[in-house]
Write a protein that holds these residues in place. Structure first.
Motif, PDB file in Angstrom:
ATOM      1  N   ALA A  34       5.228  -6.136  -1.325  1.00  0.00           N
ATOM      2  CA  ALA A  34       4.900  -6.093   0.353  1.00  0.00           C
ATOM      3  C   ALA A  34       3.792  -5.575   0.670  1.00  0.00           C
ATOM      4  N   LEU A  35       3.282  -4.652  -0.161  1.00  0.00           N
ATOM      5  CA  LEU A  35       1.765  -4.081   0.149  1.00  0.00           C
ATOM      6  C   LEU A  35       0.591  -4.500  -0.625  1.00  0.00           C
ATOM      7  N   GLU A  36       1.057  -5.573  -1.388  1.00  0.00           N
ATOM      8  CA  GLU A  36       0.140  -6.207  -2.239  1.00  0.00           C
ATOM      9  C   GLU A  36      -1.407  -6.540  -1.822  1.00  0.00           C
ATOM     10  N   PRO A  37      -1.395  -7.121  -0.691  1.00  0.00           N
ATOM     11  CA  PRO A  37      -2.956  -7.305  -0.179  1.00  0.00           C
ATOM     12  C   PRO A  37      -3.735  -5.915   0.146  1.00  0.00           C
ATOM     13  N   ILE A  39      -3.002  -3.142  -1.513  1.00  0.00           N
ATOM     14  CA  ILE A  39      -3.218  -2.445  -2.883  1.00  0.00           C
ATOM     15  C   ILE A  39      -4.324  -3.124  -3.365  1.00  0.00           C
ATOM     16  N   ARG A  40      -4.084  -4.390  -3.334  1.00  0.00           N
ATOM     17  CA  ARG A  40      -5.380  -5.318  -4.145  1.00  0.00           C
ATOM     18  C   ARG A  40      -6.582  -4.769  -3.693  1.00  0.00           C
ATOM     19  N   ARG A  41      -6.952  -4.632  -2.528  1.00  0.00           N
ATOM     20  CA  ARG A  41      -8.260  -4.086  -1.896  1.00  0.00           C
ATOM     21  C   ARG A  41      -8.600  -2.668  -2.189  1.00  0.00           C
ATOM     22  N   ALA A  42      -7.533  -1.897  -2.653  1.00  0.00           N
ATOM     23  CA  ALA A  42      -7.691  -0.352  -2.877  1.00  0.00           C
ATOM     24  C   ALA A  42      -8.047  -0.051  -4.199  1.00  0.00           C
ATOM     25  N   LEU A  43      -7.484  -0.912  -5.138  1.00  0.00           N
ATOM     26  CA  LEU A  43      -7.469  -0.854  -6.601  1.00  0.00           C
ATOM     27  C   LEU A  43      -8.806  -1.209  -7.287  1.00  0.00           C
ATOM     28  N   PRO A  44      -9.259  -0.537  -8.333  1.00  0.00           N
ATOM     29  CA  PRO A  44     -10.331  -0.786  -9.142  1.00  0.00           C
ATOM     30  C   PRO A  44      -9.989  -2.474  -9.618  1.00  0.00           C
ATOM     31  N   THR A  45     -11.139  -3.024  -9.680  1.00  0.00           N
ATOM     32  CA  THR A  45     -10.932  -4.580 -10.460  1.00  0.00           C
ATOM     33  C   THR A  45     -10.148  -4.617 -11.467  1.00  0.00           C
ATOM     34  N   VAL A  46     -10.312  -3.412 -12.460  1.00  0.00           N
ATOM     35  CA  VAL A  46      -9.605  -3.735 -13.625  1.00  0.00           C
ATOM     36  C   VAL A  46      -8.134  -3.503 -13.667  1.00  0.00           C
ATOM     37  N   LEU A  47      -7.566  -3.135 -12.532  1.00  0.00           N
ATOM     38  CA  LEU A  47      -6.213  -2.618 -12.432  1.00  0.00           C
ATOM     39  C   LEU A  47      -5.481  -3.788 -11.548  1.00  0.00           C
TER      40      LEU A  47
END
Length: 233
Positions: A34-37, A39-47
């Protein structure tokens, strides 16, 4: 970290035209989805979010009480670990996700571990040696601050007794060095004042006092190290 991840995530979710609904009974996999958008913005690109989900499930398997924490606090704490590239709640001791009561509500708190701090220090590329040790009552220990500073520790043989001091030191690639020393009573007072989970069942201070004391003293020593502001943050 410099930004309160939990508050920032809550603001982003609340600002959306169709607010994301999170419930206490929601499965972790569904919550992350549900929070993927965000989370994707907040995480490092490698994760990836998929890797993030595996970290979440692993943390809950190791500390089941985390499943009862408020969803947003759990996700935010896990993000803190992910952004630093550290594995929480594993035998590596890099980082911890800890359930604790906040005004009657069970929330999740991120806490950096001793080995995680060491890893981050070495990543700066400026540290040659960084280490912390505990001194016990039958060890030989001598230290002195000032222009003629010195630090001498000779561990005793056999039964060394209870912890009396904790010290941490670093040496830079440039040759500069520094150290910090604390006695056991002062370290306990520090933990009681600054750790929300101190004394709790799941607190790393309870499960691994020595590692947490080492982390705390290393953090104090590194305040004197001329290393990057990003690391200090």
């Amino acid at each position: 970290m410099g930004v309160d991840v939990k508050n920032e995530l809550e603001k982003r979710v609340a600002s959306q035209s169709a607010p994301i609904k999170l419930t206490k009974d929601m499965k972790i996999v569904d919550m992350v989805k549900a929070l993927e958008p965000e989370i994707r913005r907040a995480l490092p690109t490698v994760l990836t979010p998929e890797r993030f989900t595996r970290m979440a499930l692993s943390a809950i398997n190791n500390t089941p009480e985390l499943a009862n924490c408020t969803p947003m606090s759990f996700i935010a704490a896990l993000m803190n670990a992910a952004q630093l590239g550290l594995e929480p709640n594993t035998v590596l001791g890099q980082a911890y996700l800890i359930p604790y009561k906040n005004k009657g509500t069970l929330e999740c708190q991120f806490q950096l571990g001793y080995k995680g701090l060491i890893d981050l220090a070495y990543r700066t590329g400026q540290i040659q040696i960084i280490q912390a040790q505990v001194v016990r009552e039958f060890d030989y220990f001598e230290y002195q601050y000032g222009l003629d500073s010195k630090l001498i520790h000779k561990p005793g043989e056999g039964e060394r007794g209870e912890i009396t001091y904790i010290y941490g030191f670093f040496k830079l690639l440039s040759g500069g060095f520094g150290f910090e020393v604390s006695n056991k009573a002062d370290m306990d007072a520090f933990a009681l004042k600054y750790s929300k989970s101190f004394g709790g069942k799941y607190s790393p201070w309870t499960e691994d006092y020595e590692a947490m004391a080492k982390k705390s003293i290393i953090k104090r020593a590194l305040k004197y190290a001329p290393i990057s502001s990003d690391f200090q943050m």
